[in-house]
Design an enzyme around this catalytic site. Structure first.
Site, PDB file in Angstrom:
ATOM      1  N   GLY A  94       0.812  -1.218   0.000  1.00  0.00           N
ATOM      2  CA  GLY A  94       0.000   0.000   0.000  1.00  0.00           C
ATOM      3  C   GLY A  94       0.840   1.261   0.000  1.00  0.00           C
ATOM      4  O   GLY A  94       1.975   1.276   0.467  1.00  0.00           O
ATOM      5  N   ARG A 158       0.971  -5.841  -4.952  1.00  0.00           N
ATOM      6  CA  ARG A 158       0.932  -6.652  -3.737  1.00  0.00           C
ATOM      7  C   ARG A 158       1.472  -8.067  -3.949  1.00  0.00           C
ATOM      8  O   ARG A 158       1.344  -8.926  -3.089  1.00  0.00           O
ATOM      9  CB  ARG A 158      -0.496  -6.682  -3.178  1.00  0.00           C
ATOM     10  CG  ARG A 158      -0.950  -5.315  -2.689  1.00  0.00           C
ATOM     11  CD  ARG A 158      -2.229  -5.371  -1.892  1.00  0.00           C
ATOM     12  NE  ARG A 158      -2.571  -4.036  -1.422  1.00  0.00           N
ATOM     13  CZ  ARG A 158      -2.178  -3.515  -0.266  1.00  0.00           C
ATOM     14  NH1 ARG A 158      -1.429  -4.214   0.554  1.00  0.00           N
ATOM     15  NH2 ARG A 158      -2.524  -2.282   0.070  1.00  0.00           N
ATOM     16  N   ASP A 189       6.054  -7.646   5.438  1.00  0.00           N
ATOM     17  CA  ASP A 189       6.071  -8.756   4.481  1.00  0.00           C
ATOM     18  C   ASP A 189       7.062  -8.499   3.354  1.00  0.00           C
ATOM     19  O   ASP A 189       7.815  -9.385   2.960  1.00  0.00           O
ATOM     20  CB  ASP A 189       4.683  -8.937   3.858  1.00  0.00           C
ATOM     21  CG  ASP A 189       3.799  -9.829   4.716  1.00  0.00           C
ATOM     22  OD1 ASP A 189       4.283 -10.321   5.762  1.00  0.00           O
ATOM     23  OD2 ASP A 189       2.625 -10.001   4.360  1.00  0.00           O
ATOM     24  N   LYS A 215       8.437   0.975   5.131  1.00  0.00           N
ATOM     25  CA  LYS A 215       7.276   1.743   4.695  1.00  0.00           C
ATOM     26  C   LYS A 215       6.001   1.143   5.244  1.00  0.00           C
ATOM     27  O   LYS A 215       5.802  -0.059   5.103  1.00  0.00           O
ATOM     28  CB  LYS A 215       7.209   1.714   3.166  1.00  0.00           C
ATOM     29  CG  LYS A 215       5.952   2.296   2.574  1.00  0.00           C
ATOM     30  CD  LYS A 215       5.236   1.338   1.608  1.00  0.00           C
ATOM     31  CE  LYS A 215       4.600   0.196   2.340  1.00  0.00           C
ATOM     32  NZ  LYS A 215       3.756  -0.682   1.548  1.00  0.00           N
ATOM     33  N   THR A 216       5.176   1.894   5.890  1.00  0.00           N
ATOM     34  CA  THR A 216       3.773   1.550   6.141  1.00  0.00           C
ATOM     35  C   THR A 216       3.129   2.638   6.990  1.00  0.00           C
ATOM     36  O   THR A 216       3.668   3.023   8.026  1.00  0.00           O
ATOM     37  CB  THR A 216       3.567   0.187   6.841  1.00  0.00           C
ATOM     38  OG1 THR A 216       2.209   0.128   7.304  1.00  0.00           O
ATOM     39  CG2 THR A 216       4.463  -0.010   8.041  1.00  0.00           C
ATOM     40  N   ASP A 218       0.666   2.198   8.694  1.00  0.00           N
ATOM     41  CA  ASP A 218       0.136   1.554   9.901  1.00  0.00           C
ATOM     42  C   ASP A 218       1.093   1.637  11.087  1.00  0.00           C
ATOM     43  O   ASP A 218       0.677   1.412  12.225  1.00  0.00           O
ATOM     44  CB  ASP A 218      -0.167   0.075   9.619  1.00  0.00           C
ATOM     45  CG  ASP A 218      -1.335  -0.091   8.669  1.00  0.00           C
ATOM     46  OD1 ASP A 218      -2.018   0.911   8.395  1.00  0.00           O
ATOM     47  OD2 ASP A 218      -1.564  -1.226   8.206  1.00  0.00           O
TER      48      ASP A 218
END
Lengths: 556, 556
Positions: A94, A158, A189, A215-216, A218
């Site tokens: 994402g 993805r 992941d 990177k995220t 979240d």
């Protein structure tokens, strides 16, 4: 045909102003000439794994145990050769604000330090490697993306590199392009996958190195050496801007409870950070719900109790934050899901509902108290990975309906006499592609610059690590952390799989402790903070997120 | 008990920086001393009504025909007395960014020009007058709201002063507080109500004057003298920030169609302005749908056609803007609603559906092609005024489902071969209470300053009018426009009622023409613009909305 390139783009005033802003570099990476001797690499002690080192060692025989490295100013140690390199970059998973600056950082490093280098961008994520879809990044192509949001320069995907065939194709691509290195920009992941690729290349005698970048939005990929993943800062600020606006709205009308669902499926960092930025009346933290083994009923009661207390205090409005993955944290719901998954796989879900007899009594009870719309959503098909589509379950609407029912009960008991109006909101996609905050812009550029330097120094299987982030940019430190040192194993389908454990909200960590020490006051007294829109100039542009600040503070 | 006051509030960094920013005044309102002779009032020619002047004259015998007024620099004309005044302020209807600055402007004018004045704030909207709920505004109380969003200083309400009893109570309150004037800050309905109050006070021999201020994020209260209502600028910028983020997201993932419903029930100004700011692939303008008598099917086909053309061009993503009130603009839907209203009032809506036989065949056909969730929503109860609750009908989800069905048809015909994923969004409450943009901050302060000056000059039944808005603030003009001159009559329950006609999107106006000249290009080529978050400092902070710019330009 995938179309990329911003040549046809029209820029807004703010976007063009951002484009022109120079990006500061940590002092140790700066140099007045193209001499590569202005800094050098220092190896630290060898590393192990986050857990189960023996299994990790078996899975990564060529990489396990590597030392962490850091860059130090001045000449010394192994000097970095001034030779041209072939480097490829890919984005995975994402979007997160700042990805383009990671690429700009890699690009600028190679332009400045390894003249004549060729820089490739794999298109559409990891599939770009095994499908050999790429483009050559030039100054003209990269420049328009500086400090801009999104991942559209080379797009993302993805996919993972999983099958032997895919690894084979990746090696073919690496050989064909004569790649010295690949930078994988992704989450937990994707970084695990990057490490598998690094191992595979080395095991097969390829010269191609692989470096990861964290990177995220979240915020669940972090550790001591990598204090934060990029994008979290900007996304939380965008969500908090909207939450702050809703707070002022709630206070002005005095009649709505806004239930705001926020991105964050596995961990509740975003909800916690937005709570620290805005001081809502209620914020539900999934990790706490799980730790206390709360039921959906007890979460509903917790919210309802506060609404009733606020009514007594004269407030018939409020703001409630809910993490996207909340229902995943509730053991009884997980149990229900598991049973539903099983039933859906084998039975016909008929209107008569005879399939419900297969549910255990507790699950059946829970299923029956769920609002009708949610029951229908639960029966929807799963995503391609077989997971419940949590983001499709409108938890905020479910809670509103459950609170409504509970408040009706209390009304009958004479314990509540107001008119409850819940307004559902979901803030998700809006935060993934905003213009990166100054922090994310600078952090990403340093991550990219550092990743390229690690490749230049011949390193592989490391994640770019920029630290000392509480200090001004000039004092940030740069290095690399072995990905194997962040790993544990999970048993899947009878095999050990390496995983970088997601960093969950720590109930003993400084951010949660701060929140839990304040939340009672916030619940009844309105201590709302409205952060306003992200500013790029002036003193308010330097604010960094509370989670990072508190975590840095508690380390000190 | 209503609680107000920001004493317990914690300010964010951006909020405090805004608090400290001085608000510029148009030059003609500035004075170095407290002398009231630095400007004077000039009456223009007498006015009439927007339509049906005879009826308006009958409804407003004491006010009809008043001249517009403007303020001119320097001494001259009737001098404004330096005596203290008792002035009250009320906020009416939905929030709009900048309301607090209107109050600050009124407050500062009276402090500077009419020393010893007392300033009251009616609490909770018009009900504050007839319930005599008010507080006294002091410098300490008002200061913390400068440049801040929301209406929480004195809160707002949706009541109107309608019954003879309510007018009586309003007069009692005005007498009790010995009010020289009241400023009503509201939309079209509230300003009509303000004019009725002004008429009533004058008819009853009260000295209390009433001045209106144009407020509504929807942008549908405007005319030549009042080029824009406050709040529109900020709200559209906040929505456009989010839309821009979604555009970058769509371009990065390449797999979503984002359907964004935007506030604006009666008129589509917000959707049009956001389209001009961001260049979506599709924007539906309700006024055009109505003018072309489009059906829901033809709107669906229009969207589906573009999606198919984009698929052919290699794009499987896009951004579609929809006004909240879209379905109100579709004649066949209005017909269906009317029939449903009638049926709901007299029949039982049973599961069997025998009530459907009472629908005309066209309406029944339409009802049957609506998605199930929407059919259920249509049958929900109406709001207290008997209106369909348009904001509860999730038009964006309805359209997604209808487009899905149509795309399936085309797939079968071999005319489409992609995987369509629609993502619904509603941007509403998030935009009403944001920190006002520099434009709204300055415009509102001038509106308030001017409103107080109009009361000081003994005027009543006028709406504060700040113009020449394309120029720097120092050159803005200040005046007042008779509310009766903006009015027409509508026949309701056999009586003529005065109404300020909502300003709809003009299909011959410059903003729509610009949009319609560009939309074909936008639909296929991606010309997305991402405006980014509102900036308060630097050159990008001075951008004003396109609608105003274009309307000013076309006047020139």
């Amino acid at each position: 045909m995938m179309k990329t390139g911003r040549s046809a783009c029209v820029y807004s005033e703010v976007e063009s102003s951002r484009l022109r802003v120079p990006i500061p570099l940590p002092s140790l990476l700066k140099s007045s000439s193209s001499s590569s001797s202005s800094f050098h690499v220092v190896d630290g002690p060898n590393t192990s794994a986050a857990a189960n080192p023996d299994e990790i060692a078996k899975l990564f025989p060529n990489l396990f145990g590597q030392p962490s490295v850091s860059f130090k100013a001045g000449a010394g140690g192994a000097s970095l050769p001034n030779k041209s390199l072939n480097i490829a970059i890919l984005l995975s998973g994402g979007q997160a604000p700042g990805g383009h600056n990671v690429i700009a950082g890699i690009f600028d490093y190679l332009q400045n330090r390894t003249q004549g280098s060729t820089i490739y961008g794999f298109q559409g994520g990891p599939a770009g490697i095994f499908n050999s879809k790429y483009l050559i990044l030039t100054h003209e192509f990269v420049y328009p993306y500086r400090n801009q949001g999104g991942f559209d320069m080379i797009c993302t995907g993805r996919d993972k590199i999983e099958t032997p065939q895919q690894f084979h194709q990746a090696r073919e691509t690496a050989k064909m392009l004569d790649l010295d290195g690949i930078v994988v920009i992704g989450g937990d992941d994707s970084n695990t996958n990057a490490c598998l690729l690094a191992e595979n290349f080395r095991a097969n005698g390829l010269k191609t190195r692989v470096i990861g970048c964290p990177k995220t939005i979240d915020g669940d990929l972090k550790c001591k050496q990598v204090p934060i993943s990029f994008g979290f800062d900007t996304a939380c600020k965008i969500y908090s801007e909207m939450i702050g606006n809703l707070m002022v709205d709630a206070r002005s009308t005095g009649k709505y409870y806004h239930f705001v669902r926020l991105m964050g499926r596995a961990a509740s960092h975003i909800t916690l950070e937005c709570a620290l930025q805005t001081h809502p009346n209620i914020a539900i933290i999934g990790e706490e719900v799980a730790a206390k083994k709360q039921t959906l009923k007890s979460v509903t009661d917790y919210i309802t109790n506060i609404i009733c207390k606020r009514a007594d205090a004269g407030y018939n409005y409020g703001i409630i934050l809910i993490p996207e993955g909340l229902i995943d944290f509730i053991p009884e719901v997980q149990q229900l899901m598991a049973e539903l998954n099983e039933i859906i796989a084998h039975d016909v879900i008929d209107q008569g509902g005879s399939w419900k007899k297969k549910l255990r009594s507790q699950s059946r009870e829970l299923f029956e108290i769920l609002p009708k719309a949610i029951r229908e959503q639960l029966l929807l098909e799963r995503d391609p990975h077989g997971n419940v589509q949590v983001s499709k379950i409108e938890t905020e609407k479910m809670l509103i309906q459950m609170v409504e029912v509970e408040l009706e009960n209390r009304k009958k008991q004479g314990k509540y006499n107001k008119d409850f109006k819940g307004q559902p909101h979901f803030f998700g996609y809006e935060g993934r592609c905003g213009l990166p905050s100054n922090f994310d812009s600078n952090y990403c550029y340093a991550l990219g610059y550092g990743a390229a330097a690690l490749l230049h120094a011949g390193k592989t299987g490391l994640i770019s690590s920029v630290a000392n982030l509480g200090a001004p940019v000039k004092d940030w430190t740069i290095g690399g952390t072995p990905l194997t040192s962040l790993m544990d194993v999970e048993r899947r389908h009878g095999k050990f799989k390496p995983v970088i454990k997601k960093a969950m909200v720590e109930l003993q960590g400084a951010p949660f402790k701060k929140f839990s020490s304040m939340r009672e006051e916030w619940s009844l007294k309105n201590r709302y903070i409205n952060p306003g829109p992200v500013q790029f100039v002036g003193p308010t542009s330097d604010v960094i997120n509370h989670t990072l600040k508190l975590e840095l503070g508690s380390q000190a």
